[in-house]
Motif scaffolding. Structure first.
Motif, PDB file in Angstrom:
ATOM      1  N   GLN A 155       0.786  -1.184  -0.064  1.00 15.94           N
ATOM      2  CA  GLN A 155      -0.139  -0.033   0.081  1.00 15.94           C
ATOM      3  C   GLN A 155       0.994   1.075   0.003  1.00 15.94           C
ATOM      4  OE1 GLN A 155      -0.409   2.241   2.816  1.00 15.94           O
ATOM      5  NE2 GLN A 155       0.792   1.176   4.166  1.00 15.94           N
ATOM      6  N   SER A 156       2.115   1.262   0.451  1.00 16.70           N
ATOM      7  CA  SER A 156       3.258   2.355   0.282  1.00 16.70           C
ATOM      8  C   SER A 156       2.597   3.827   0.308  1.00 16.70           C
ATOM      9  CB  SER A 156       3.781   2.130  -1.229  1.00 16.70           C
ATOM     10  OG  SER A 156       3.211   2.249  -2.242  1.00 16.70           O
ATOM     11  N   GLY A 157       2.057   4.122   1.582  1.00 16.20           N
ATOM     12  CA  GLY A 157       1.831   5.412   1.843  1.00 16.20           C
ATOM     13  C   GLY A 157       0.215   5.806   1.272  1.00 16.20           C
ATOM     14  N   ALA A 158      -0.367   4.812   0.341  1.00 18.64           N
ATOM     15  CA  ALA A 158      -1.802   5.286  -0.196  1.00 18.64           C
ATOM     16  C   ALA A 158      -2.648   5.096   1.136  1.00 18.64           C
ATOM     17  CB  ALA A 158      -2.095   4.154  -1.165  1.00 18.64           C
ATOM     18  N   LEU A 159      -2.127   4.473   2.395  1.00 18.67           N
ATOM     19  CA  LEU A 159      -3.297   4.393   3.326  1.00 18.67           C
ATOM     20  C   LEU A 159      -4.030   5.773   3.826  1.00 18.67           C
ATOM     21  CD1 LEU A 159      -5.124   2.880   5.309  1.00 18.67           C
ATOM     22  CD2 LEU A 159      -2.959   2.786   6.830  1.00 18.67           C
ATOM     23  N   ASN A 160      -2.937   6.673   4.168  1.00 20.71           N
ATOM     24  CA  ASN A 160      -3.497   8.033   4.741  1.00 20.71           C
ATOM     25  C   ASN A 160      -4.158   8.713   3.601  1.00 20.71           C
ATOM     26  OD1 ASN A 160      -2.312   7.677   7.211  1.00 20.71           O
ATOM     27  ND2 ASN A 160      -0.619   8.804   6.791  1.00 20.71           N
ATOM     28  N   GLU A 161      -3.936   8.863   2.373  1.00 19.52           N
ATOM     29  CA  GLU A 161      -4.529   9.449   1.177  1.00 19.52           C
ATOM     30  C   GLU A 161      -6.060   8.972   1.088  1.00 19.52           C
ATOM     31  OE1 GLU A 161      -4.514   9.502  -3.569  1.00 19.52           O
ATOM     32  OE2 GLU A 161      -2.569   9.496  -2.588  1.00 19.52           O
ATOM     33  N   ALA A 162      -6.255   7.406   1.315  1.00 22.46           N
ATOM     34  CA  ALA A 162      -7.335   6.902   1.245  1.00 22.46           C
ATOM     35  C   ALA A 162      -8.273   7.528   2.378  1.00 22.46           C
ATOM     36  CB  ALA A 162      -7.529   5.450   1.012  1.00 22.46           C
ATOM     37  N   LEU A 163      -7.664   7.328   3.483  1.00 20.13           N
ATOM     38  CA  LEU A 163      -8.425   7.814   4.794  1.00 20.13           C
ATOM     39  C   LEU A 163      -8.677   9.187   4.949  1.00 20.13           C
ATOM     40  CD1 LEU A 163      -6.265   5.775   7.393  1.00 20.13           C
ATOM     41  CD2 LEU A 163      -8.446   5.254   6.724  1.00 20.13           C
ATOM     42  N   ASN A 164      -7.954   9.903   4.186  1.00 21.50           N
ATOM     43  CA  ASN A 164      -8.122  11.512   4.195  1.00 21.50           C
ATOM     44  C   ASN A 164      -9.436  11.825   3.121  1.00 21.50           C
ATOM     45  OD1 ASN A 164      -6.149  12.744   5.976  1.00 21.50           O
ATOM     46  ND2 ASN A 164      -4.739  12.682   4.402  1.00 21.50           N
TER      47      ASN A 164
END
Length: 119
Positions: free
Chosen positions: A43-52
Motif C-alpha cells: 500500500q506504500s503510503g496510499a493509506l493516509n490518502e484514502a483515509l483523508n
C-alpha cells in the motif's frame, strides 16, 4: 460507437440525484480502502490518502445531515452524528496504528450507508 458511450456516461454523471451522488462517493471511498486492505503489504503510503478522502466524504455527509436547515428527523441527525464520530475515531486510530483489519468497519459502513441512500 465509443462517442455515443462517452456521451451517455457524461449525461449519466450529471443526472445523478444528490442521494445517488452521495452513494457513489461513499462507494468510491470504500473501494479505495478495500484496494489498500487487499494489498496491504504494497500500500506504500496510499493509506493516509484514502483515509483523508474518506474523512472529507464523511465531513460533508455529517455537515449536511446535521445542519440546522437539514429537514431530516432529529433521530436520523443524531444517528448520523454518532456514526460520523465512530468513523472519525476509527480513521484516526488506523492512522496511529495501521492494521488492515481496521479498514473493514469503514468499508462496511460506507457500503451500508450507500445502499441505504440508493433505496
Amino acid at each position: 460507437m465509443s462517442y455515443g458511450a462517452s456521451a451517455y456516461a457524461r449525461v449519466a454523471q450529471t443526472a445523478l440525484s444528490p442521494r445517488e451522488a452521495e452513494a457513489a462517493v461513499l462507494i468510491k471511498a470504500a473501494g479505495r480502502l478495500q484496494t489498500i486492505q487487499e494489498d496491504w503489504q504494497n500500500q506504500s503510503g496510499a493509506l493516509n490518502e484514502a483515509l483523508n478522502f474518506n474523512q472529507k466524504v464523511w465531513t460533508i455527509i455529517a455537515g449536511a445531515a446535521t445542519a440546522p436547515e437539514s429537514q431530516l428527523p432529529i433521530e436520523i441527525k443524531t444517528s448520523i452524528a454518532e456514526l460520523s464520530t465512530f468513523v472519525f475515531k476509527r480513521m484516526i486510530d488506523t492512522m496511529i496504528d495501521p492494521k488492515a483489519e481496521k479498514l473493514s468497519a469503514l468499508i462496511n459502513i460506507n457500503h451500508q450507508i450507500a445502499a441505504g441512500l440508493r433505496t
